[in-house]
Write a protein that holds these residues in place. Structure first.
Motif, PDB file in Angstrom:
ATOM      1  N   ASN A   1     -96.407  13.622 -81.359  1.00 37.88           N
ATOM      2  CA  ASN A   1     -96.197  13.347 -82.921  1.00 37.88           C
ATOM      3  C   ASN A   1     -94.919  12.754 -83.263  1.00 37.88           C
ATOM      4  N   GLY A   2     -94.207  12.193 -82.356  1.00 34.32           N
ATOM      5  CA  GLY A   2     -93.051  11.158 -82.574  1.00 34.32           C
ATOM      6  C   GLY A   2     -92.003  12.231 -82.725  1.00 34.32           C
ATOM      7  N   GLY A   3     -91.833  13.396 -82.395  1.00 36.83           N
ATOM      8  CA  GLY A   3     -90.385  14.272 -82.421  1.00 36.83           C
ATOM      9  C   GLY A   3     -90.063  14.585 -81.006  1.00 36.83           C
ATOM     10  N   ALA A   4     -89.575  15.784 -80.855  1.00 34.53           N
ATOM     11  CA  ALA A   4     -89.054  16.242 -79.675  1.00 34.53           C
ATOM     12  C   ALA A   4     -88.807  17.875 -79.817  1.00 34.53           C
ATOM     13  N   LEU A   5     -88.823  18.332 -78.279  1.00 37.57           N
ATOM     14  CA  LEU A   5     -88.404  19.699 -78.532  1.00 37.57           C
ATOM     15  C   LEU A   5     -87.517  19.928 -77.461  1.00 37.57           C
ATOM     16  N   THR A   6     -86.334  20.618 -77.674  1.00 36.91           N
ATOM     17  CA  THR A   6     -85.152  20.947 -76.946  1.00 36.91           C
ATOM     18  C   THR A   6     -84.780  22.183 -76.846  1.00 36.91           C
ATOM     19  N   LEU A   7     -84.043  22.500 -75.809  1.00 36.80           N
ATOM     20  CA  LEU A   7     -83.345  23.823 -75.836  1.00 36.80           C
ATOM     21  C   LEU A   7     -81.814  23.930 -75.918  1.00 36.80           C
ATOM     22  N   LYS A   8     -81.529  24.431 -77.114  1.00 37.73           N
ATOM     23  CA  LYS A   8     -79.867  24.358 -77.219  1.00 37.73           C
ATOM     24  C   LYS A   8     -79.036  25.091 -76.290  1.00 37.73           C
TER      25      LYS A   8
ATOM     26  N   GLY B   1     -82.432  33.213 -77.112  1.00 39.74           N
ATOM     27  CA  GLY B   1     -83.051  31.748 -76.789  1.00 39.74           C
ATOM     28  C   GLY B   1     -83.097  31.084 -78.114  1.00 39.74           C
ATOM     29  N   HIS B   2     -83.066  29.793 -78.132  1.00 42.20           N
ATOM     30  CA  HIS B   2     -82.738  28.945 -79.144  1.00 42.20           C
ATOM     31  C   HIS B   2     -83.502  27.466 -78.830  1.00 42.20           C
ATOM     32  N   PHE B   3     -84.625  27.351 -79.357  1.00 40.31           N
ATOM     33  CA  PHE B   3     -85.527  26.051 -79.336  1.00 40.31           C
ATOM     34  C   PHE B   3     -85.405  25.526 -80.336  1.00 40.31           C
ATOM     35  N   ILE B   4     -85.435  24.202 -80.506  1.00 41.55           N
ATOM     36  CA  ILE B   4     -85.529  23.211 -81.696  1.00 41.55           C
ATOM     37  C   ILE B   4     -86.393  22.210 -81.684  1.00 41.55           C
TER      38      ILE B   4
END
Length: 555
Positions: free
Chosen positions: A519-526, A532-535
């Motif tokens: 979808n043109g985005g991203a998934l990262t772990l802070k 737990g902190h996902f963005i």
């Protein structure tokens, strides 16, 4: 050099000498006007010296016996006029090469033969001057014409000497000298022509090899520019001589080069260590954006001792290997999914039938184990098949407050948790460009994981939306109050089939990240978060074009 060179591509001449080589030379011969201009310029200089000798007679020109007279002035003047006119024609009217060359040679033969007759025959030295002009013309001219020039010069020398014997009381021994000079004309013409042919062949060979080398250099340059690996040529002092665009992108090098110790200190230190005799030819380092890179050193045979450095994007290689693994697994599971799910369905149905008999607690516990493991196997097969079934993203503008409000209600109802378990911080008006079903699957995985690792108390999981002002991006932060991801596992959480849960498949986070990329985005772990902190990142100003993930393309 007064030679004639070919200007078009030609075949290599046969190795055998003789008529075949001569035919090849005749077929490939083309006029060289620059060499002809040098020849005419030499004759113009020679005529000018002859005119000076007539205007300022002295001891230095007594050997030529060329005394000033109306006839000698006329001959020398006519020669200068013809030569100057020939030079102008060769410069501004480059046509009929053989005619212009033949005309200039005939002028030389006629004028020098007349001056030789006036000056006392072949002993005057004009015969040798004619020999030099004939040699120069033979280097410039074509094969058969060269023999014609030699024949005309021979005829002129013999006629001049014969007339001198009968009319001007020349010594008869001069006829023998004229014969020897005539033989020299033919020998000089033939030898000069052979030399010109040899030089012409060598120049054409050098020209063709130069063209081939230039083409090869262009091809090599294009190959190096298009390589997916970075390539650097550095001196032993670490100065970058040349690099391709990929090396500049991976290492963040300036276009003008520089020193490795300044722009890539780790790589510069590794090069120094390698030059000092280290047996390790490769090293791992970080590039732009903390990209994982691998460097490999190769010595060259250049006189300056330059070193080749190959930079590989290790992260890209790992990603390709991962996608190949998933593609192979997708093909395998697609072929056996039917055979796996049919027995699973039969086992599940049989366990449900057995459950109706209710024969005791132990019996119930065994049936529950069968049911749980059957469901787990079915979920594993479903998740693996999902890798190949993902459709192209149908991106739309989604209101986050409305979407996440409904999503939280559905998830909490499914988990039988109170509404206060999930806290939403969603400013009004925030939107994201995403496929609705993809976003639901991503958040279901992330929030479900957060609930599993949280305390499940009030506001145990927080979902916060933040807009990157002026950049057209929006971020969804999924935060839980659990222990978080251990530092040693942070690099593996997005790896396929990696899980710390006994009932997990290890594909949830991987599929979620693939959907975000699609979808043109991203998934990262802070990093360095308390829990737990996902963005999840996505566009908010304009919907991007759908991006097909490598996993789906490979499947």
């Amino acid at each position: 050099m007064l030679v004639t060179t070919a200007t078009r591509r030609i075949a290599t001449p046969p190795g055998a000498p003789g008529a075949e080589v001569q035919g090849w030379l005749n077929d490939t011969w083309v006029p060289n006007w620059r060499s002809f201009q040098y020849f005419v310029l030499y004759r113009l200089l020679l005529g000018s010296l002859a005119l000076l000798a007539l205007l300022f007679p002295g001891d230095w020109n007594l050997r030529l016996n060329m005394m000033p007279s109306l006839l000698t002035f006329s001959l020398v003047g006519a020669h200068l006029v013809c030569t100057a006119g020939g030079l102008a024609l060769a410069r501004f009217w480059q046509q009929h090469f053989n005619f212009q060359l033949s005309f200039q040679v005939i002028v030389d033969i006629v004028v020098l033969a007349a001056l030789m007759l006036i000056a006392g025959g072949v002993s005057s030295g004009f015969g040798l001057i004619l020999l030099i002009s004939l040699a120069a013309a033979s280097l410039v001219g074509q094969g058969r014409l060269v023999l014609l020039y030699a024949a005309l010069a021979t005829l002129a020398a013999l006629v001049s000497q014969t007339l001198g014997v009968f009319l001007l009381d020349f010594e008869q021994s001069g006829l023998v000298q004229a014969g020897f000079i005539s033989a020299g004309y033919f020998a000089t013409a033939i030898l000069a022509r052979l030399l010109g042919q040899r030089v012409m062949v060598n120049e054409d060979l050098a020209r063709r090899r130069g063209i081939a080398l230039n083409n090869q250099i262009r091809i090599n340059q294009r190959v190096v520019e298009r390589m997916q690996d970075g390539v650097l040529i550095v001196t032993r002092d670490g100065e970058i001589v040349r690099h391709n665009p990929m090396a500049m992108r991976l290492l963040g090098l300036p276009p003008s080069g520089g020193n490795l110790a300044v722009h890539a200190p780790t790589l510069g230190a590794a090069l120094t260590h390698w030059l000092a005799g280290s047996s390790n030819d490769s090293v791992l380092l970080s590039g732009v954006g903390n990209a994982e890179l691998g460097a490999r050193f190769e010595s060259t045979a250049s006189s300056d001792g330059e070193v080749l450095v190959f930079i590989e994007d290790v992260g890209r290689i790992k990603e390709q290997a991962k996608q190949l693994k998933l593609a192979a697994l997708g093909r395998l599971t697609a072929s056996i999914a039917h055979e796996i799910r049919n027995p699973l369905s039969a086992i599940s149905h049989a366990s449900e039938l057995l459950r109706e008999e209710r024969r005791g607690d132990l019996y119930e516990r065994l049936l529950r184990i069968i049911g749980d493991n059957t469901a787990r196997l079915d979920r594993i097969v479903g998740d693996v098949l999902e890798l190949g079934r993902q459709k192209q993203a149908q991106v739309e503008v989604i209101s986050l407050r409305e979407f996440l409000g409904n999503f939280a209600v559905d998830l909490l109802s499914n988990e039988n948790l109170p509404p206060t378990t999930i806290a939403l911080d969603l400013p009004a008006g925030l939107v994201i460009c995403f496929d609705r079903s993809h976003l639901h699957q991503v958040l279901w995985n992330l929030v479900g994981n957060a609930l599993r690792h949280s305390t499940r108390g009030s506001a145990a999981v927080r979902v916060q939306a933040i807009s990157a002002a002026g950049q057209g991006w929006v971020e969804l932060h999924v935060i839980d109050d659990g222990p978080g991801v251990p530092p040693e596992l942070r690099d593996q959480v997005f790896e396929p089939f990696f899980t710390t849960h006994t009932l997990g498949t290890g594909l949830g986070l991987f599929i979620a990240r693939e959907l975000c990329v699609a979808n043109g985005g991203a998934l990262t772990l802070k990093a360095d978060a308390g829990g737990g902190h996902f963005i999840v990142s996505g566009r908010s100003d304009s919907c991007p074009l759908p991006v097909a993930s490598d996993a789906r393309a490979a499947s």
